[in-house]
Design an enzyme around this catalytic site. Sequence first.
Site, PDB file in Angstrom:
ATOM      1  N   ASP A  82       4.587  -0.779  17.865  1.00  0.00           N
ATOM      2  CA  ASP A  82       3.239  -1.281  18.128  1.00  0.00           C
ATOM      3  C   ASP A  82       2.292  -0.087  18.283  1.00  0.00           C
ATOM      4  O   ASP A  82       2.454   0.716  19.220  1.00  0.00           O
ATOM      5  CB  ASP A  82       3.279  -2.116  19.419  1.00  0.00           C
ATOM      6  CG  ASP A  82       1.949  -2.798  19.707  1.00  0.00           C
ATOM      7  OD1 ASP A  82       0.907  -2.320  19.220  1.00  0.00           O
ATOM      8  OD2 ASP A  82       1.966  -3.799  20.453  1.00  0.00           O
TER       9      ASP A  82
ATOM     10  N   LYS B   7      -9.641  -1.442   7.142  1.00  0.00           N
ATOM     11  CA  LYS B   7     -10.086  -2.839   7.006  1.00  0.00           C
ATOM     12  C   LYS B   7     -10.726  -3.292   8.313  1.00  0.00           C
ATOM     13  O   LYS B   7     -10.129  -3.132   9.389  1.00  0.00           O
ATOM     14  CB  LYS B   7      -8.888  -3.731   6.710  1.00  0.00           C
ATOM     15  CG  LYS B   7      -9.260  -5.219   6.709  1.00  0.00           C
ATOM     16  CD  LYS B   7      -8.193  -6.096   6.116  1.00  0.00           C
ATOM     17  CE  LYS B   7      -6.971  -6.230   6.993  1.00  0.00           C
ATOM     18  NZ  LYS B   7      -5.884  -6.911   6.293  1.00  0.00           N
TER      19      LYS B   7
ATOM     20  N   TRP C 216       0.850  -1.207   0.000  1.00  0.00           N
ATOM     21  CA  TRP C 216       0.000   0.000   0.000  1.00  0.00           C
ATOM     22  C   TRP C 216       0.882   1.252   0.000  1.00  0.00           C
ATOM     23  O   TRP C 216       0.572   2.231  -0.664  1.00  0.00           O
ATOM     24  CB  TRP C 216      -0.930   0.016   1.229  1.00  0.00           C
ATOM     25  CG  TRP C 216      -2.174  -0.812   1.047  1.00  0.00           C
ATOM     26  CD1 TRP C 216      -2.340  -1.876   0.210  1.00  0.00           C
ATOM     27  CD2 TRP C 216      -3.431  -0.625   1.705  1.00  0.00           C
ATOM     28  NE1 TRP C 216      -3.610  -2.370   0.321  1.00  0.00           N
ATOM     29  CE2 TRP C 216      -4.302  -1.633   1.230  1.00  0.00           C
ATOM     30  CE3 TRP C 216      -3.894   0.273   2.672  1.00  0.00           C
ATOM     31  CZ2 TRP C 216      -5.625  -1.738   1.681  1.00  0.00           C
ATOM     32  CZ3 TRP C 216      -5.210   0.167   3.124  1.00  0.00           C
ATOM     33  CH2 TRP C 216      -6.066  -0.831   2.623  1.00  0.00           C
TER      34      TRP C 216
END
Length: 206
Positions: free
Chosen positions: A97, A162, A63
């Site tokens: 993270d 998503k 992407w």
Amino acid sequence: MSARSKSSKAWLHEHVNDHYVHMAQKDGYRARAAYKLLEINEKDKLIKPGTILADLGSAPGSWSQVAAKLAGPSGAVFALDILPMEAVNGVSFIQGDFRENDVLAQFETLLNNRPLDLVICDMAPNMSGNAVSDQARSLYLCELALDFASQHLKTGGSFLVKVFQGAGYQEYMAAMRGIFGTVQTRKPEASRNRSSEIYLLGKNKR
Ligand SMILES: C[S@@+](CC[C@H](N)C(=O)[O-])C[C@H]1O[C@@H](n2cnc3c(N)ncnc32)[C@H](O)[C@@H]1O
């Protein structure tokens, strides 16, 4: 279902997957996921020359490759993943993270208060096989991404994320509707055979 139609279904599944894998190899993309973003972008014109965007959950980087190419030198792509990512020309990347506050702070320093036109999020946790906890962990990442988008998008900006259709999906969509003028679903061809994944597109951030 007969064995024959079962196996032809399996063949079709493989064939469709292979088609995108081969295309990705040929076109120099690191993952077949590139074609999901290309297809959505074809319809929605999210990324154009000059677009400033964040790519959350960017590794291995297809992407980011698509985004950097479309945004061009006048645009900017800021990418983040918990895994390492090989450098992509025109993309500023940090590894960390996204659930951790200091990683978020580091990413915000990289943005340097630049308001974003677009946030794209393809983050997905490693699936454990326990559907309930996988859905919860995935939704949590989506919620963090939505928080981030609501804080860093300029008015009128867009958010592509998503999500997996399951527990919390309707509530998540409702939360998006509170932040964006329109919220639509997108199911690109390249994701056709994939579980319950779907992309939500919020446009026109209030
Ligand atoms: C489906 S992949 C993304 C593929 C990418 N869009 C591409 O085109 O190459 C999902 C990514 O989400 C990342 N991810 C999962 N949990 C994360 C977290 N807590 N923080 C940052 N990234 C995370 C994974 O490491 C993985 O690389």
